[in-house]
Design a protein around this motif. Structure first.
Motif, PDB file in Angstrom:
ATOM      1  N   ALA A  58       0.820  -1.227   0.000  1.00  0.00           N
ATOM      2  CA  ALA A  58       0.000   0.000   0.000  1.00  0.00           C
ATOM      3  C   ALA A  58       0.843   1.262   0.000  1.00  0.00           C
ATOM      4  N   LEU A  59       2.059   1.193   0.571  1.00  0.00           N
ATOM      5  CA  LEU A  59       2.906   2.374   0.665  1.00  0.00           C
ATOM      6  C   LEU A  59       3.296   2.910  -0.706  1.00  0.00           C
ATOM      7  N   GLN A  60       3.283   2.057  -1.744  1.00  0.00           N
ATOM      8  CA  GLN A  60       3.570   2.495  -3.116  1.00  0.00           C
ATOM      9  C   GLN A  60       2.381   2.260  -4.044  1.00  0.00           C
ATOM     10  N   MET A  61       1.717   1.138  -3.840  1.00  0.00           N
ATOM     11  CA  MET A  61       0.698   0.658  -4.775  1.00  0.00           C
ATOM     12  C   MET A  61      -0.495   1.612  -4.859  1.00  0.00           C
ATOM     13  N   GLN A  62      -0.925   2.118  -3.711  1.00  0.00           N
ATOM     14  CA  GLN A  62      -2.098   2.994  -3.701  1.00  0.00           C
ATOM     15  C   GLN A  62      -1.880   4.240  -4.550  1.00  0.00           C
ATOM     16  N   GLN A  63      -0.731   4.858  -4.383  1.00  0.00           N
ATOM     17  CA  GLN A  63      -0.461   6.089  -5.131  1.00  0.00           C
ATOM     18  C   GLN A  63      -0.281   5.794  -6.615  1.00  0.00           C
ATOM     19  N   GLN A  64       0.459   4.726  -6.928  1.00  0.00           N
ATOM     20  CA  GLN A  64       0.737   4.419  -8.339  1.00  0.00           C
ATOM     21  C   GLN A  64      -0.531   4.053  -9.094  1.00  0.00           C
ATOM     22  N   LEU A  65      -1.449   3.296  -8.448  1.00  0.00           N
ATOM     23  CA  LEU A  65      -2.659   2.841  -9.122  1.00  0.00           C
ATOM     24  C   LEU A  65      -3.874   3.692  -8.786  1.00  0.00           C
ATOM     25  N   ALA A  66      -3.680   4.765  -7.997  1.00  0.00           N
ATOM     26  CA  ALA A  66      -4.757   5.702  -7.636  1.00  0.00           C
ATOM     27  C   ALA A  66      -5.911   5.004  -6.928  1.00  0.00           C
ATOM     28  N   PHE A  67      -5.572   4.133  -5.941  1.00  0.00           N
ATOM     29  CA  PHE A  67      -6.588   3.463  -5.130  1.00  0.00           C
ATOM     30  C   PHE A  67      -6.883   4.313  -3.898  1.00  0.00           C
ATOM     31  N   SER A  68      -8.150   4.605  -3.630  1.00  0.00           N
ATOM     32  CA  SER A  68      -8.519   5.277  -2.390  1.00  0.00           C
ATOM     33  C   SER A  68      -8.397   4.289  -1.230  1.00  0.00           C
ATOM     34  N   ASP A  69      -8.464   4.788   0.005  1.00  0.00           N
ATOM     35  CA  ASP A  69      -8.415   3.906   1.172  1.00  0.00           C
ATOM     36  C   ASP A  69      -9.593   2.933   1.171  1.00  0.00           C
ATOM     37  N   ALA A  70     -10.752   3.380   0.722  1.00  0.00           N
ATOM     38  CA  ALA A  70     -11.922   2.502   0.677  1.00  0.00           C
ATOM     39  C   ALA A  70     -11.719   1.377  -0.338  1.00  0.00           C
ATOM     40  N   VAL A  71     -11.194   1.706  -1.517  1.00  0.00           N
ATOM     41  CA  VAL A  71     -10.921   0.692  -2.546  1.00  0.00           C
ATOM     42  C   VAL A  71      -9.876  -0.300  -2.049  1.00  0.00           C
ATOM     43  N   PHE A  72      -8.811   0.227  -1.455  1.00  0.00           N
ATOM     44  CA  PHE A  72      -7.750  -0.651  -0.984  1.00  0.00           C
ATOM     45  C   PHE A  72      -8.216  -1.493   0.193  1.00  0.00           C
ATOM     46  N   GLY A  73      -9.001  -0.894   1.088  1.00  0.00           N
ATOM     47  CA  GLY A  73      -9.531  -1.652   2.225  1.00  0.00           C
ATOM     48  C   GLY A  73     -10.407  -2.805   1.780  1.00  0.00           C
TER      49      GLY A  73
END
Length: 421
Positions: free
Chosen positions: A35-50
């Motif tokens: 999540a430390l890299q993946m969220q920003q690179q793939l533009a995932f919100s916290d809700a999507v990632f959660g």
């Protein structure tokens, strides 16, 4: 004879199963570091990632009971080996995630592949160890879960540093490198494990005879049908307890790297080092609690007291605004959750027969692990709405407190797990 046989079983089986569980648990939680890299690179919100974090447990739930029943037919050695090869390949395939749909699909498939491993091992240990050695044996095996955080945190943080090497992002290198050991260890399991004590050439004839007689004398003759466990209220109560336990366990572990990062802003490698601290404390505490539970024969309070302590610590962590106190309080919470494991899993194995155990353990583990879906998803959803971890931590704290209250109402066939005369 008992001490000698238990010692031999422990040294032969537990270290290897321990290694397998470290690999399994790391493949399950390393997405928290991604999540430390993946969220920003793939533009995932916290809700999507959660949701992606939690959907692992939807696959886990759907395939839990079928997988554990298949283990009975195929045998633990072949089934555990097959599962490891499959989930290792799926974990490595996470490098191909490019959007939410593929992320959700692979996390679901990873949960489906891992579904039979943990309950299969609990069932396997029941087939080998006498009643009064089970809590400490399960606790020793399950120290792999916190130790995977100790080992995996710094490793995952370091692998993120390979960012853009060879054309892959750091999180892609992490999934690829950490997925391969499961595949390799699957082949080792085929050669190393033995399905039943009758086939154990490393036990003497006297030791095998003693173990088989002890297992027969301890076997529960009531509730013996394969699906009879589904009719037992205490099985569903234990499933609820395990639900609260996993809501906290996975909710905290999968969001811990992001929580530390948000409070400190330090490098990914240092985040990995700090995230290991709660798991060091938990590894020591869970063995000590499991050993004390076996010596006293008491299970319910050994499960409830750590739950209450963990719930209070999480409530305190929700209001903390600095990294030091937060790590301390989360360490207490993680310590409490993992300390519950040994005495908790000794309860269902004390009143289920061999034929009912596969279904009963699978029900507890599958329903309970839905907490692994709820915890990460709720924390991510609340953080997307509020921008803070506070509300999510308070919710999972309440779930753990409920688990402590429910387990005190579970009345096993005998609360004192003494060996037969």
């Amino acid at each position: 004879m008992e001490a000698g046989v238990v010692r031999k079983l422990t040294w032969r089986l537990v270290p290897f199963l321990f290694l397998l569980y470290i690999v399994a648990y790391l493949d399950r939680i390393n997405v928290g570091f991604a999540a430390l890299q993946m969220q920003q690179q793939l533009a995932f919100s916290d809700a999507v990632f959660g949701l992606g974090l939690g959907i692992f447990f939807a696959g886990y739930f759907c395939f839990q009971l079928p997988s554990n029943l298949a283990l009975q037919r195929v045998g633990a050695r072949r089934w555990i080996a097959l599962l490891m090869m499959v989930w290792g390949a799926i974990s490595a395939a996470m490098i191909f995630v490019s959007g939410p749909r593929r992320f959700y699909t692979l996390r679901f498939l990873l949960g489906a592949a891992e579904a039979g491993f943990f309950p299969g091992v609990i069932f396997y240990l029941k087939s080998w160890f006498p009643v009064r050695a089970r809590a400490r044996t399960v606790a020793r095996f399950m120290t792999a879960a916190p130790l995977s955080g100790v080992i995996g945190g710094p490793i995952s943080g370091a692998l993120l540093g390979l960012h853009l090497k060879g054309g892959l992002a750091g999180w892609q290198w992490m999934f690829l490198i950490e997925g391969i050991p499961a595949v390799l260890l699957g082949f080792v399991a085929l050669a190393y494990l033995v399905d039943r004590p009758e086939e154990a050439g490393w036990l003497s004839s006297k030791e095998r005879e003693w173990l088989l007689v002890r297992r027969e004398r301890e076997e529960v003759v009531v509730e013996s049908g394969t699906f009879s466990a589904l009719k037992m209220p205490r099985i569903w109560m234990l499933a609820l307890v395990y639900f609260g336990l996993n809501t906290v366990s996975y909710g905290v572990s999968l969001w811990l790297p992001k929580l530390i990062k948000s409070l400190s802003g330090i490098s990914n490698f240092r985040v990995g080092l700090l995230s290991a601290i709660p798991y060091v404390a938990a590894a020591v505490a869970m063995v000590a609690v499991g050993l004390h539970s076996d010596r006293s024969g008491e299970r319910r309070w050994h499960t409830a007291v750590p739950a209450f302590a963990g719930a209070l610590a999480l409530a305190g962590a929700a209001y903390s605004t600095s990294v030091g106190p937060s790590i301390l309080l989360i360490s207490v919470a993680v310590l409490g959750v993992f300390s519950m494991m040994g005495p908790f899993w000794a309860m269902p194995t004390s009143f289920l027969s061999v034929s009912a155990a596969a279904a009963g353990i699978a029900v507890i583990n599958s329903v309970g692990n839905l907490g692994g879906f709820v915890g990460p998803y709720v924390i991510g959803l609340v953080r997307t709405s509020t921008g803070q971890f506070k509300g999510g931590l308070l919710l999972v704290s309440a779930a753990l407190a409920v688990s402590g209250m429910v387990v005190l109402g579970v009345r096993p066939r005998t609360d004192r797990c003494k060996a037969p005369n």
